[in-house]
Design an enzyme around this catalytic site. Structure first.
Site, short mmCIF file in Angstrom:
data_model
loop_
_atom_site.label_atom_id
_atom_site.label_comp_id
_atom_site.label_asym_id
_atom_site.label_seq_id
_atom_site.Cartn_x
_atom_site.Cartn_y
_atom_site.Cartn_z
N ASP A 17 0.79 -1.40 -0.14
CA ASP A 17 -0.08 0.01 -0.23
C ASP A 17 0.87 1.33 0.01
OD1 ASP A 17 -2.62 1.37 0.19
OD2 ASP A 17 -1.89 2.13 2.25
N SER A 18 0.23 2.51 -0.23
CA SER A 18 0.93 3.58 -0.37
C SER A 18 1.17 4.09 1.09
CB SER A 18 0.13 4.76 -0.87
OG SER A 18 -1.25 4.73 -0.41
N CYS A 80 -3.75 -1.12 -2.18
CA CYS A 80 -3.89 0.43 -2.52
C CYS A 80 -4.64 0.53 -3.80
CB CYS A 80 -2.52 1.02 -2.88
SG CYS A 80 -2.71 2.87 -3.13
N GLU A 157 -6.73 9.98 8.55
CA GLU A 157 -5.46 10.20 9.03
C GLU A 157 -5.10 11.10 10.26
OE1 GLU A 157 -2.04 10.20 6.29
OE2 GLU A 157 -2.86 8.20 5.31
N CYS A 194 -11.43 2.99 -1.64
CA CYS A 194 -10.23 3.57 -1.07
C CYS A 194 -9.96 2.90 0.28
CB CYS A 194 -10.32 4.82 -0.73
SG CYS A 194 -8.87 5.85 -0.12
N HIS A 196 -8.72 3.79 3.18
CA HIS A 196 -9.24 4.60 4.28
C HIS A 196 -10.57 4.54 4.81
CE1 HIS A 196 -5.12 6.02 3.43
NE2 HIS A 196 -5.08 6.79 4.57
N1 DGL Z 1 -4.16 3.91 -0.43
C1 DGL Z 1 -4.64 5.03 -1.18
C2 DGL Z 1 -5.82 4.28 -2.00
O1 DGL Z 1 -6.52 3.29 -1.41
C3 DGL Z 1 -5.05 6.09 -0.43
C4 DGL Z 1 -3.97 6.96 0.20
C5 DGL Z 1 -2.98 7.72 -0.84
O2 DGL Z 1 -3.64 8.52 -1.72
O3 DGL Z 1 -2.01 7.34 -1.05
O4 DGL Z 1 -6.37 4.82 -2.99
#
Ligand code: DGL
Length: 283
Positions: A17-18, A80, A157, A194, A196
């Site tokens: 993930d990012s 992600c 966050e 997403c 989050h």
């Molecule tokens: N992990 C990203 C997603 O699921 C969200 C956070 C980011 O923009 O890096 O799209």
């Protein structure tokens, strides 16, 4: 609930993930497949991906999945949504193992849940502009309205998962997404595209129209991985109440501070985050 794997080998699953958001996917995976060992890579130094170009996201993601593979990952889960939407083909081309992203499982679950064949999908700017969810849903004969909700990531966050500001923002976004002017046929599913968004699912449940079911791509991806690994639930007549197996091992890699990852990560994972190693990936 009892689980069994058809093979005695429990694989090493690499989750990418990012940042910390993908821990919602890891959480769902651990609930479904506690027998597996996990490596989790959060590219915290370079997030957010949601506002970056496809070329940049692909470059970052390929470096990270190569790292996971070098450390023994036998199956890669791209948690992600942005990386899956923008770079799944590049990641698959670079990986030497099976790769599962979140878009197809999410779309499949949303299509199955929508009786009206009409879904609203929300995600980052990059995910929504890529139209990856639109393509996946339209391939299943489901009409789609896409809505970027970029403010949700920073709000989550910040820890504002039950906060009046987040609620107000959600009201505005969902009013636009479910507006009858732009969406004359009533959508009956809201797809969370997403990492989050599962954390604000209770808030979204309150704000979304009552008849709308909420489908979460984290959950559906975990189910897809379990199916891929032949983790099976026995027929209901033979189900016995077993204690869940203890989680074997999770090792975390973060490109920004390990301490920061530990602190924020436990909120997303719902478990203590230990064993975090700082990684410095060359550009
Ligand atoms: N992990 C990203 C997603 O699921 C969200 C956070 C980011 O923009 O890096 O799209």
């Amino acid at each position: 609930m009892t689980r069994k794997m058809t093979s005695s080998h429990t694989p090493m699953i690499g989750v990418f993930d990012s940042g910390v958001g993908g821990l919602t996917v890891l959480r769902a995976l651990v609930e479904r497949i506690p027998e597996a060992s996990y490596l989790y890579f959060g590219d915290t130094a370079r997030l957010p991906y949601g506002s970056k170009s496809a070329a940049t996201v692909a470059h970052y993601a390929v470096g990270a999945v190569r790292y996971l593979q070098d450390r023994g990952a036998e199956l890669l889960v791209i948690a992600c949504n942005t990386a899956t939407a923008l770079a799944l083909d590049e990641i698959k081309a670079a990986a030497g193992v099976e790769v599962i992203g979140v878009v197809e499982p999410g779309a499949e679950a949303a299509a199955a849940a929508s009786r009206k064949r009409n879904v609203v999908v929300i995600g980052t700017d990059a995910t929504i502009s890529s139209h990856a969810y639109r393509r996946a849903l339209e391939a299943r004969n489901v009409a789609v309205r896409e809505k970027a909700c970029p403010l949700f990531v920073p709000l989550v966050e910040e820890g504002w998962v039950e906060h009046p500001v987040t609620e107000q923002v959600a009201k505005i976004y969902l009013a636009e997404a479910f507006s009858p002017e732009v969406h004359s046929d009533d959508a009956d599913v809201l797809l969370l595209g997403c990492t989050h968004y599962p954390l604000i699912k209770p808030l979204l449940r309150r704000v979304a129209p009552e008849h709308v079911a909420i489908v979460d791509s984290a959950e559906s991806t975990a189910l897809n991985v379990a199916r891929h690994l032949h983790v099976e639930l026995p027929p209901s007549s033979t189900q016995t109440k077993n204690e869940p197996s203890p989680v074997r091992h999770i090792k975390f890699f973060a490109t920004d501070s390990a301490e920061k990852f530990r602190k924020m990560g436990s909120r997303f994972l719902g478990l203590a985050v230990e064993d975090v190693v700082h990684v410095d990936l060359k550009e």
